[in-house]
Design a protein around this motif. Structure first.
Motif, mmCIF file in Angstrom:
data_model
loop_
_atom_site.group_PDB
_atom_site.id
_atom_site.type_symbol
_atom_site.label_atom_id
_atom_site.label_comp_id
_atom_site.label_asym_id
_atom_site.label_seq_id
_atom_site.Cartn_x
_atom_site.Cartn_y
_atom_site.Cartn_z
ATOM 1 N N ILE A 26 0.416 -1.476 0.024
ATOM 2 C CA ILE A 26 -0.077 -0.118 0.389
ATOM 3 C C ILE A 26 0.675 1.496 -0.380
ATOM 4 N N GLU A 27 0.723 1.905 -0.928
ATOM 5 C CA GLU A 27 1.708 3.381 -0.731
ATOM 6 C C GLU A 27 1.291 4.722 0.063
ATOM 7 N N ILE A 28 2.674 4.738 0.394
ATOM 8 C CA ILE A 28 2.065 6.399 0.729
ATOM 9 C C ILE A 28 3.447 7.652 0.005
ATOM 10 N N GLY A 29 2.817 8.026 -0.533
ATOM 11 C CA GLY A 29 3.378 9.254 -0.780
ATOM 12 C C GLY A 29 4.517 8.608 -2.665
ATOM 13 N N GLY A 30 2.785 7.668 -3.183
ATOM 14 C CA GLY A 30 3.750 6.511 -4.913
ATOM 15 C C GLY A 30 4.338 5.757 -4.066
ATOM 16 N N LYS A 31 5.039 5.804 -3.129
ATOM 17 C CA LYS A 31 5.900 4.340 -2.783
ATOM 18 C C LYS A 31 5.000 3.467 -1.864
ATOM 19 N N PRO A 32 5.750 1.930 -1.880
ATOM 20 C CA PRO A 32 5.671 1.202 -0.548
ATOM 21 C C PRO A 32 5.641 1.289 0.831
ATOM 22 N N ILE A 33 4.822 1.255 1.750
ATOM 23 C CA ILE A 33 4.936 1.539 2.643
ATOM 24 C C ILE A 33 5.878 0.591 3.009
ATOM 25 N N LEU A 34 6.493 -0.302 2.107
ATOM 26 C CA LEU A 34 7.464 -1.272 2.128
ATOM 27 C C LEU A 34 8.924 -0.551 1.850
ATOM 28 N N TRP A 35 8.618 0.002 0.931
ATOM 29 C CA TRP A 35 9.904 1.168 0.233
ATOM 30 C C TRP A 35 10.530 2.162 1.127
ATOM 31 N N HIS A 36 9.366 2.305 1.952
ATOM 32 C CA HIS A 36 9.576 3.282 2.795
ATOM 33 C C HIS A 36 10.496 2.680 4.587
ATOM 34 N N ILE A 37 10.056 1.829 4.731
ATOM 35 C CA ILE A 37 10.263 0.990 5.848
ATOM 36 C C ILE A 37 12.342 0.968 5.192
ATOM 37 N N MET A 38 12.240 0.579 4.511
ATOM 38 C CA MET A 38 13.328 -0.438 3.827
ATOM 39 C C MET A 38 15.018 0.883 3.798
ATOM 40 N N LYS A 39 13.766 2.657 3.256
ATOM 41 C CA LYS A 39 14.141 3.247 3.056
ATOM 42 C C LYS A 39 15.172 3.830 4.551
ATOM 43 N N ILE A 40 14.461 3.621 5.427
ATOM 44 C CA ILE A 40 14.769 4.161 7.250
ATOM 45 C C ILE A 40 15.815 3.006 7.658
ATOM 46 N N ALA A 65 11.052 -6.805 -9.131
ATOM 47 C CA ALA A 65 11.662 -7.598 -10.274
ATOM 48 C C ALA A 65 11.399 -6.417 -11.270
ATOM 49 N N ASN A 66 11.267 -5.521 -11.281
ATOM 50 C CA ASN A 66 11.066 -4.156 -12.128
ATOM 51 C C ASN A 66 11.012 -2.805 -11.927
ATOM 52 N N TYR A 67 11.890 -2.994 -10.712
ATOM 53 C CA TYR A 67 12.240 -1.444 -10.262
ATOM 54 C C TYR A 67 12.880 -0.901 -11.039
ATOM 55 N N PHE A 68 13.481 -1.008 -11.502
ATOM 56 C CA PHE A 68 14.240 0.212 -12.911
ATOM 57 C C PHE A 68 13.002 0.466 -13.186
ATOM 58 N N LEU A 69 12.279 0.048 -13.602
ATOM 59 C CA LEU A 69 11.310 0.973 -14.416
ATOM 60 C C LEU A 69 10.748 1.346 -13.620
ATOM 61 N N HIS A 70 10.131 0.799 -12.419
ATOM 62 C CA HIS A 70 9.585 2.058 -10.778
ATOM 63 C C HIS A 70 10.353 3.754 -10.497
ATOM 64 N N MET A 71 11.941 3.268 -10.599
ATOM 65 C CA MET A 71 12.782 4.487 -10.551
ATOM 66 C C MET A 71 13.598 4.995 -11.353
ATOM 67 N N SER A 72 12.890 4.795 -12.873
ATOM 68 C CA SER A 72 14.131 5.454 -13.643
ATOM 69 C C SER A 72 13.116 6.159 -14.287
#
Length: 256
Positions: A26-40, A65-72
């Protein structure tokens, strides 16, 4: 050092969002909350992750698997059947995605990934549905100093409702959601020795039940007190609150 993140639960209390994807996606600011936790964690140099997947785990796998597509930025040359990635913004993470079963309990998920953390090196462990301004570096240092098997981050969440400031039967004023009115609770963000996994019987074991109780009873569980921001995402209301903080440029968990 590795960080294990639980990402396999059904998220029934936020079914408005979790019907089509796992709760950690589930996204917060367009990014999954999982991504936010990993950034912490990665803000403190921890970039080796083990994600315990379950319910709709394929969604998490497809995301990475498609991380580059999401981030670049990308260019698709249809005539040449080629894809060119521009300005790669992907983090230097190592991410291992492990299927731990749809109905496995929290302790069982941790037990299933034992092979990825075997050895004497402690590892971080948390839930995939909450963020905090926890100083991970201080947490790990605290764990190494006390020498016990497990450390839990203890938090004092704000009350859900405002409170009356009373003198006997007379109301003197009002307090808006007093901080810590429910005492210290398990805020996740653990640091554990691999030996902790010996306290887990199997798939039906809840980490918050017998394992933590036994660790506490044997004097092997210490609490790292965190008085800063902490917020789980249990309901749609919680999700909207986190989104508002992010959009307002006031996300206390953003340490990167």
């Amino acid at each position: 050092m590795k960080a294990l993140i639980l990402a396999g639960g059904l998220g029934t209390r936020i079914s408005e969002e979790s019907n089509s994807r796992p709760k950690p996606m589930i996204e917060i600011g367009g990014k999954p909350i999982l991504w936010h936790i990993m950034k912490i964690y990665s803000a403190y140099g921890i970039e080796d992750f083990v994600i315990c997947c379950g319910y709709k785990g394929y969604v998490i796998k497809e995301y990475f698997a498609n991380y580059f597509l999401h981030m670049s930025d990308v260019t698709f040359d249809m005539s040449q059947n080629q894809m060119q990635v521009h300005q790669r913004h992907a983090e230097s993470w190592r991410v291992t995605l492990v299927e731990t079963g749809e109905n496995t309990m929290t302790g069982g998920r941790l037990k299933r990934v034992a092979d990825y953390v075997k050895g004497e090196e402690p590892f971080c462990f948390t839930y995939g549905d909450g963020v905090a301004s926890v100083d991970i570096g201080a947490l790990v240092a605290f764990h190494r100093r006390h020498g016990k098997l497990a450390t839990v981050t203890a938090v004092q969440p704000s009350g859900r409702y405002g409170a009356l400031d009373m003198n006997g039967r007379a109301v003197r004023g009002f307090m808006e959601k007093p901080h810590g009115d429910s005492g210290w609770i398990n805020g996740g963000f653990f640091v554990l020795s691999p030996k902790c996994l010996d306290y887990i019987a199997g798939d039906t074991t809840s980490w918050e039940g017998e394992p933590l109780t036994r660790l506490a009873a044997t004097g092997e569980l210490m609490a790292f007190e965190h008085t800063g921001f902490w917020q789980p995402m249990d309901t749609l209301r919680d999700k909207n609150h986190l989104e508002a903080l992010w959009q307002g440029g006031n996300a206390p968990w953003k340490s990167w």
